[in-house]
Enzyme design. Structure first.
Site, mmCIF file in Angstrom:
data_model
loop_
_atom_site.group_PDB
_atom_site.id
_atom_site.type_symbol
_atom_site.label_atom_id
_atom_site.label_comp_id
_atom_site.label_asym_id
_atom_site.label_seq_id
_atom_site.Cartn_x
_atom_site.Cartn_y
_atom_site.Cartn_z
ATOM 1 N N ARG A 208 0.844 -1.179 0.000
ATOM 2 C CA ARG A 208 0.000 0.000 0.000
ATOM 3 C C ARG A 208 0.889 1.241 0.000
ATOM 4 O O ARG A 208 2.033 1.194 0.444
ATOM 5 C CB ARG A 208 -0.902 0.017 1.241
ATOM 6 C CG ARG A 208 -1.789 -1.215 1.378
ATOM 7 C CD ARG A 208 -2.535 -1.191 2.700
ATOM 8 N NE ARG A 208 -3.434 -2.337 2.845
ATOM 9 C CZ ARG A 208 -3.091 -3.486 3.429
ATOM 10 N NH1 ARG A 208 -1.857 -3.634 3.917
ATOM 11 N NH2 ARG A 208 -3.958 -4.480 3.523
ATOM 12 N N LYS B 212 -2.011 -2.866 7.787
ATOM 13 C CA LYS B 212 -3.171 -2.498 8.597
ATOM 14 C C LYS B 212 -3.155 -3.249 9.916
ATOM 15 O O LYS B 212 -2.762 -4.410 9.975
ATOM 16 C CB LYS B 212 -4.464 -2.815 7.834
ATOM 17 C CG LYS B 212 -4.722 -1.887 6.652
ATOM 18 C CD LYS B 212 -6.060 -2.188 6.013
ATOM 19 C CE LYS B 212 -6.369 -1.201 4.893
ATOM 20 N NZ LYS B 212 -7.680 -1.486 4.255
ATOM 21 N N HIS C 219 -2.863 2.620 -5.705
ATOM 22 C CA HIS C 219 -3.475 1.327 -5.383
ATOM 23 C C HIS C 219 -3.635 0.454 -6.627
ATOM 24 O O HIS C 219 -3.769 -0.768 -6.510
ATOM 25 C CB HIS C 219 -4.830 1.539 -4.700
ATOM 26 C CG HIS C 219 -5.088 0.568 -3.590
ATOM 27 N ND1 HIS C 219 -4.346 0.528 -2.419
ATOM 28 C CD2 HIS C 219 -5.997 -0.422 -3.471
ATOM 29 C CE1 HIS C 219 -4.799 -0.432 -1.642
ATOM 30 N NE2 HIS C 219 -5.792 -1.033 -2.257
ATOM 31 N N ARG D 23 -1.075 -2.139 -6.695
ATOM 32 C CA ARG D 23 -1.396 -3.279 -5.832
ATOM 33 C C ARG D 23 -2.362 -4.233 -6.526
ATOM 34 O O ARG D 23 -2.186 -5.449 -6.494
ATOM 35 C CB ARG D 23 -1.983 -2.743 -4.525
ATOM 36 C CG ARG D 23 -2.268 -3.767 -3.436
ATOM 37 C CD ARG D 23 -2.583 -3.021 -2.141
ATOM 38 N NE ARG D 23 -3.220 -3.865 -1.154
ATOM 39 C CZ ARG D 23 -2.577 -4.664 -0.317
ATOM 40 N NH1 ARG D 23 -1.259 -4.758 -0.380
ATOM 41 N NH2 ARG D 23 -3.226 -5.387 0.572
ATOM 42 N N HIS E 2 -3.792 -9.595 3.349
ATOM 43 C CA HIS E 2 -5.246 -9.645 3.549
ATOM 44 C C HIS E 2 -5.579 -10.586 4.707
ATOM 45 O O HIS E 2 -5.072 -11.704 4.761
ATOM 46 C CB HIS E 2 -5.955 -10.164 2.293
ATOM 47 C CG HIS E 2 -6.032 -9.152 1.194
ATOM 48 N ND1 HIS E 2 -6.280 -9.501 -0.119
ATOM 49 C CD2 HIS E 2 -5.906 -7.800 1.206
ATOM 50 C CE1 HIS E 2 -6.298 -8.394 -0.854
ATOM 51 N NE2 HIS E 2 -6.074 -7.371 -0.082
ATOM 52 N N TYR F 86 -9.715 -10.778 -7.128
ATOM 53 C CA TYR F 86 -8.774 -10.720 -8.248
ATOM 54 C C TYR F 86 -8.934 -11.905 -9.206
ATOM 55 O O TYR F 86 -8.522 -11.826 -10.357
ATOM 56 C CB TYR F 86 -7.337 -10.643 -7.727
ATOM 57 C CG TYR F 86 -7.089 -9.377 -6.941
ATOM 58 C CD1 TYR F 86 -7.012 -8.148 -7.590
ATOM 59 C CD2 TYR F 86 -6.977 -9.400 -5.560
ATOM 60 C CE1 TYR F 86 -6.815 -6.981 -6.885
ATOM 61 C CE2 TYR F 86 -6.770 -8.234 -4.845
ATOM 62 C CZ TYR F 86 -6.695 -7.031 -5.509
ATOM 63 O OH TYR F 86 -6.511 -5.874 -4.803
#
Length: 312
Positions: A160, A184, A257, A260, A283, A292
């Site tokens: 990110r 995150k 992004h 990514r 994730h 994806y």
């Protein structure tokens, strides 16, 4: 019906909730700022109606959703705001400051399912090579090296933008082609630097000491620096990207992004295991990564429709 506030116990302010999010959930600065803006908007809405947050009812929650919609916000943005405010009331409810969460029964608005935007491999190659290929009379060679290294790192790692600008020198191991990023929820993960990214970083970092400034007597430890010699910001990276996009003329809306999204799409297209991609992206849920696979199917569908004689 008159709304009465229970004054027997002081209710926690939104600042208390934000402090809780920062200390317990380890959210990024960008996410915290987003939460703060959303809660402030809700309080502004209530103030215009003479309602205290602790006295809000379901009708106020519904009115807030309607107000946001009338202001022209997309369903996705409305849902994000409602989620943040719902969390604040859940926080107050657990502490006994409100008896009912007025947003508990508010359902999310229906949103159009959007597939992540991505660049094809040849488009990505063209973009990341722009700093080296395009003449930039107003730029010193060093800054072109930095730009190339930043773009290569974004694509090679799938990180990110917040993770990119937070990279410190100690996080990067060029010998082994790895980097450690803080994602995150303050979760660390290792990402990989391909040969192109390693080469670009070596070229950039060989000249970096001549452009970095000292902070508190010590040189800035950020990998990527701005023209003042300090840590580059996410806004700075977006500005750099916008410059090269204007020259590349790809005809697509591209953000940091997008790198990514492209990273994940290209890995899956080339046969990577989806759980490995999940790990590389950081994730928490596999379902987040599975979008994806739909991107890959959509791409195949477009190829089929364009190439098969009976597809039209």
């Amino acid at each position: 019906m008159t709304k009465v506030r229970d004054t027997s116990v002081d209710s926690p302010s939104r600042d208390d909730y934000l402090a809780y999010l920062a200390s317990v959930r380890n959210l990024s600065r960008h996410t915290m700022e987003s939460y703060a803006r959303d809660l402030e908007k809700f309080e502004t809405y209530l103030a215009g109606r003479g309602v205290e947050p602790q006295s809000a009812e379901v009708a106020d929650a519904r009115g807030f959703v309607s107000w946001l919609t009338q202001e022209g916000l997309s369903p996705r943005s409305v849902n994000r705001m409602v989620s943040g405010v719902r969390g604040w009331y859940r926080f107050m409810e657990r502490r006994g400051h409100v008896s009912v969460n007025p947003f508990a029964e508010i359902h999310s608005l229906r949103t159009e399912k959007r597939l992540p935007s991505f660049l094809f491999e040849e488009e990505m190659a063209r973009l990341v090579e722009m700093p080296s290929r395009e003449p930039c009379a107003d730029r010193e060679e060093f800054w072109k090296l930095r730009d190339r290294a930043a773009l290569e790192t974004l694509y090679s790692t799938g990180c990110r933008i917040s993770e990119l600008v937070s990279l410190d020198l100690r996080d990067v191991d060029l010998k082994n082609g790895t980097a450690r990023v803080l994602g995150k929820g303050a979760k660390e993960r290792n990402v990989f630097l391909g040969a192109s990214a390693v080469d670009a970083l070596r070229s950039y970092m060989s000249l970096r000491p001549f452009h970095v400034r000292a902070a508190g007597g010590e040189p800035v430890q950020a990998v990527f620096i701005n023209q003042r010699g300090g840590r580059i910001t996410d806004r700075g990276v977006r500005f750099i990207l916008a410059e090269y996009l204007a020259r590349a003329n790809l005809g697509k809306h591209v953000t940091p992004h997008t790198f990514r999204h492209s990273f994940a799409t290209h890995l899956l297209d080339r046969g990577a295991d989806i759980r490995a991609v999940q790990e590389l992206l950081g994730h928490a849920s596999l379902s987040t990564t599975q979008v994806y696979t739909h991107v890959g199917l959509e791409k195949l569908k477009k190829v089929y429709r364009r190439a098969h004689p009976h597809a039209q």
